[in-house]
Design a protein around this motif. Structure first.
Motif, PDB file in Angstrom:
ATOM      1  N   SER A 106       0.823  -1.211   0.000  1.00 26.24           N
ATOM      2  CA  SER A 106       0.000   0.000   0.000  1.00 26.24           C
ATOM      3  C   SER A 106       0.855   1.257   0.000  1.00 26.24           C
ATOM      4  O   SER A 106       0.515   2.262  -0.636  1.00 26.24           O
ATOM      5  N   GLN A 107       1.968   1.209   0.720  1.00 29.72           N
ATOM      6  CA  GLN A 107       2.899   2.330   0.737  1.00 29.72           C
ATOM      7  C   GLN A 107       3.412   2.632  -0.670  1.00 29.72           C
ATOM      8  O   GLN A 107       3.432   3.788  -1.119  1.00 29.72           O
ATOM      9  N   ASN A 108       3.798   1.606  -1.389  1.00 32.29           N
ATOM     10  CA  ASN A 108       4.291   1.786  -2.755  1.00 32.29           C
ATOM     11  C   ASN A 108       3.180   2.294  -3.670  1.00 32.29           C
ATOM     12  O   ASN A 108       3.423   3.105  -4.574  1.00 32.29           O
ATOM     13  N   ALA A 109       1.963   1.803  -3.441  1.00 34.43           N
ATOM     14  CA  ALA A 109       0.825   2.263  -4.243  1.00 34.43           C
ATOM     15  C   ALA A 109       0.543   3.738  -3.990  1.00 34.43           C
ATOM     16  O   ALA A 109       0.212   4.483  -4.920  1.00 34.43           O
ATOM     17  N   PHE A 110       0.681   4.179  -2.732  1.00 39.49           N
ATOM     18  CA  PHE A 110       0.457   5.590  -2.397  1.00 39.49           C
ATOM     19  C   PHE A 110       1.455   6.483  -3.121  1.00 39.49           C
ATOM     20  O   PHE A 110       1.088   7.522  -3.687  1.00 39.49           O
ATOM     21  N   ILE A 111       2.718   6.094  -3.112  1.00 34.30           N
ATOM     22  CA  ILE A 111       3.743   6.888  -3.790  1.00 34.30           C
ATOM     23  C   ILE A 111       3.464   6.952  -5.286  1.00 34.30           C
ATOM     24  O   ILE A 111       3.545   8.025  -5.907  1.00 34.30           O
ATOM     25  N   ALA A 112       3.118   5.818  -5.894  1.00 32.10           N
ATOM     26  CA  ALA A 112       2.809   5.784  -7.324  1.00 32.10           C
ATOM     27  C   ALA A 112       1.598   6.649  -7.631  1.00 32.10           C
ATOM     28  O   ALA A 112       1.560   7.357  -8.655  1.00 32.10           O
ATOM     29  N   THR A 113       0.596   6.614  -6.752  1.00 33.93           N
ATOM     30  CA  THR A 113      -0.604   7.426  -6.950  1.00 33.93           C
ATOM     31  C   THR A 113      -0.277   8.909  -6.889  1.00 33.93           C
ATOM     32  O   THR A 113      -0.751   9.698  -7.712  1.00 33.93           O
ATOM     33  N   ALA A 114       0.540   9.297  -5.925  1.00 33.96           N
ATOM     34  CA  ALA A 114       0.935  10.699  -5.794  1.00 33.96           C
ATOM     35  C   ALA A 114       1.723  11.165  -7.020  1.00 33.96           C
ATOM     36  O   ALA A 114       1.509  12.269  -7.538  1.00 33.96           O
ATOM     37  N   GLU A 115       2.622  10.331  -7.496  1.00 31.05           N
ATOM     38  CA  GLU A 115       3.422  10.684  -8.667  1.00 31.05           C
ATOM     39  C   GLU A 115       2.536  10.817  -9.904  1.00 31.05           C
ATOM     40  O   GLU A 115       2.738  11.709 -10.734  1.00 31.05           O
ATOM     41  N   HIS A 116       1.555   9.937 -10.028  1.00 35.23           N
ATOM     42  CA  HIS A 116       0.616  10.037 -11.145  1.00 35.23           C
ATOM     43  C   HIS A 116      -0.225  11.305 -11.024  1.00 35.23           C
ATOM     44  O   HIS A 116      -0.455  12.010 -12.023  1.00 35.23           O
ATOM     45  N   PHE A 117      -0.684  11.608  -9.820  1.00 34.16           N
ATOM     46  CA  PHE A 117      -1.512  12.797  -9.601  1.00 34.16           C
ATOM     47  C   PHE A 117      -0.750  14.063  -9.985  1.00 34.16           C
ATOM     48  O   PHE A 117      -1.344  15.021 -10.480  1.00 34.16           O
ATOM     49  N   SER A 118       0.555  14.047  -9.774  1.00 35.19           N
ATOM     50  CA  SER A 118       1.365  15.233 -10.091  1.00 35.19           C
ATOM     51  C   SER A 118       1.381  15.548 -11.583  1.00 35.19           C
ATOM     52  O   SER A 118       1.621  16.692 -11.973  1.00 35.19           O
ATOM     53  N   THR A 119       1.096  14.555 -12.423  1.00 28.27           N
ATOM     54  CA  THR A 119       1.077  14.806 -13.866  1.00 28.27           C
ATOM     55  C   THR A 119      -0.116  15.672 -14.267  1.00 28.27           C
ATOM     56  O   THR A 119      -0.127  16.227 -15.364  1.00 28.27           O
ATOM     57  N   PHE A 120      -1.089  15.804 -13.371  1.00 28.64           N
ATOM     58  CA  PHE A 120      -2.273  16.601 -13.686  1.00 28.64           C
ATOM     59  C   PHE A 120      -1.969  18.087 -13.784  1.00 28.64           C
ATOM     60  O   PHE A 120      -2.773  18.851 -14.324  1.00 28.64           O
ATOM     61  N   ILE A 121      -0.829  18.525 -13.255  1.00 24.97           N
ATOM     62  CA  ILE A 121      -0.550  19.962 -13.245  1.00 24.97           C
ATOM     63  C   ILE A 121      -0.234  20.495 -14.644  1.00 24.97           C
ATOM     64  O   ILE A 121      -0.313  21.699 -14.870  1.00 24.97           O
ATOM     65  N   SER A 122       0.098  19.610 -15.576  1.00 24.61           N
ATOM     66  CA  SER A 122       0.546  20.066 -16.895  1.00 24.61           C
ATOM     67  C   SER A 122      -0.497  20.916 -17.611  1.00 24.61           C
ATOM     68  O   SER A 122      -0.148  21.866 -18.311  1.00 24.61           O
ATOM     69  N   ASP A 123      -1.769  20.591 -17.453  1.00 22.27           N
ATOM     70  CA  ASP A 123      -2.812  21.383 -18.099  1.00 22.27           C
ATOM     71  C   ASP A 123      -3.765  22.020 -17.095  1.00 22.27           C
ATOM     72  O   ASP A 123      -4.891  22.366 -17.416  1.00 22.27           O
ATOM     73  N   ARG A 124      -3.272  22.184 -15.856  1.00 20.70           N
ATOM     74  CA  ARG A 124      -4.078  22.815 -14.807  1.00 20.70           C
ATOM     75  C   ARG A 124      -3.223  23.854 -14.079  1.00 20.70           C
ATOM     76  O   ARG A 124      -2.622  23.564 -13.052  1.00 20.70           O
ATOM     77  N   PRO A 125      -3.168  25.071 -14.573  1.00 18.00           N
ATOM     78  CA  PRO A 125      -2.329  26.100 -13.944  1.00 18.00           C
ATOM     79  C   PRO A 125      -2.778  26.466 -12.540  1.00 18.00           C
ATOM     80  O   PRO A 125      -2.010  27.077 -11.784  1.00 18.00           O
ATOM     81  N   TYR A 126      -3.976  26.060 -12.159  1.00 14.14           N
ATOM     82  CA  TYR A 126      -4.501  26.379 -10.833  1.00 14.14           C
ATOM     83  C   TYR A 126      -4.164  25.297  -9.800  1.00 14.14           C
ATOM     84  O   TYR A 126      -4.508  25.418  -8.628  1.00 14.14           O
ATOM     85  N   LEU A 127      -3.468  24.242 -10.213  1.00 13.81           N
ATOM     86  CA  LEU A 127      -3.185  23.106  -9.324  1.00 13.81           C
ATOM     87  C   LEU A 127      -1.702  23.004  -8.987  1.00 13.81           C
ATOM     88  O   LEU A 127      -0.843  23.079  -9.858  1.00 13.81           O
ATOM     89  N   SER A 128      -1.416  22.825  -7.687  1.00 14.97           N
ATOM     90  CA  SER A 128      -0.068  22.542  -7.207  1.00 14.97           C
ATOM     91  C   SER A 128      -0.073  21.175  -6.529  1.00 14.97           C
ATOM     92  O   SER A 128      -1.035  20.834  -5.836  1.00 14.97           O
ATOM     93  N   VAL A 129       0.991  20.414  -6.748  1.00 14.42           N
ATOM     94  CA  VAL A 129       1.092  19.084  -6.143  1.00 14.42           C
ATOM     95  C   VAL A 129       2.481  18.912  -5.538  1.00 14.42           C
ATOM     96  O   VAL A 129       3.488  19.224  -6.173  1.00 14.42           O
ATOM     97  N   VAL A 130       2.512  18.408  -4.302  1.00 18.00           N
ATOM     98  CA  VAL A 130       3.772  18.162  -3.602  1.00 18.00           C
ATOM     99  C   VAL A 130       3.750  16.728  -3.063  1.00 18.00           C
ATOM    100  O   VAL A 130       2.719  16.261  -2.573  1.00 18.00           O
TER     101      VAL A 130
END
Length: 219
Positions: free
Chosen positions: A158-182
């Protein structure tokens, strides 16, 4: 204002309290009876059925209703805390473990990105993981002075899945100037590892740094 999920109150209280001097906080509890227990600390709360997409949506709507300006989201994964619950890999608990540690985050983040896209207002999603070590890593651990109990296979997966999910979520910023992801990771060797109060303070400072940054999409 901030929505903090991933570690229920009162276990997550020290983290939530780190923010109350500068923003309103909405978090989660295990039972409805506990929801009002933290209003004295200026922390609002609600239950969250982690196996339900409808409950994830309801949680976000409740937070938006109770908070004046919800624009910060702390998505927290505390592997040692989860390991205290799912320490043994038993057939009868595997489904519940993955519902709690994987499915719940998937439902919430799916609803969250939909809400953020609907509002198109500045928002920061901060993923924080306090990592555990696997049994294999414990055997290979060069620093035997770090006394950390190895986590179960369910927690490590689950820990590895969380990290992968967060990394995938960060790709959403490319076409969303209103979104920041850390995404921030806390290793067992980190001096803050066993101090939730200090971790909460560090996360708050990181949120503040991002808010004052010229490039709000990266930190």
């Amino acid at each position: 204002d901030l929505l903090f999920v991933g570690k229920e109150l009162p276990e997550g209280l020290e983290i939530a309290e780190s923010f109350i001097t500068s923003r309103k906080v909405f978090s989660i509890t295990k039972t409805e009876a506990e929801e009002l227990n933290f209003e004295a600390e200026n922390i609002l709360a609600s239950t969250w059925n982690k196996t339900s997409a409808i409950s994830a949506r309801a949680l976000l709507i409740k937070a938006e209703t109770k908070l004046d300006n919800l624009n910060q989201y702390l998505i927290y994964f505390d592997a040692p805390y989860y390991n205290s619950i799912f320490e043994l890999d038993r057939t009868e608990t595997i489904s519940h473990a993955f519902d709690s540690m994987i499915l719940s985050y998937q439902y919430l983040l799916s609803e969250l990105i939909a809400r953020i896209d609907q509002k198109k207002e500045n928002a920061c999603v901060f993923f924080f993981i306090k990592k555990a070590i696997s049994k294999t890593e414990a055997l290979l651990q060069p620093n035997k002075t770090i006394n950390i109990q190895p986590a179960s296979n369910s927690v490590i997966t689950s820990q590895n899945a969380f990290i992968a999910t967060a990394e995938h979520f960060s790709t959403f910023i490319s076409d969303r100037p209103y979104l920041s992801v850390v995404l921030a990771k806390c290793e067992p060797s980190n001096e803050l590892y066993n101090n939730d109060k200090e971790i909460g303070s560090w996360i708050k400072q990181s949120f503040d740094s991002l808010e004052n940054s010229k490039n709000k999409q990266t930190l």
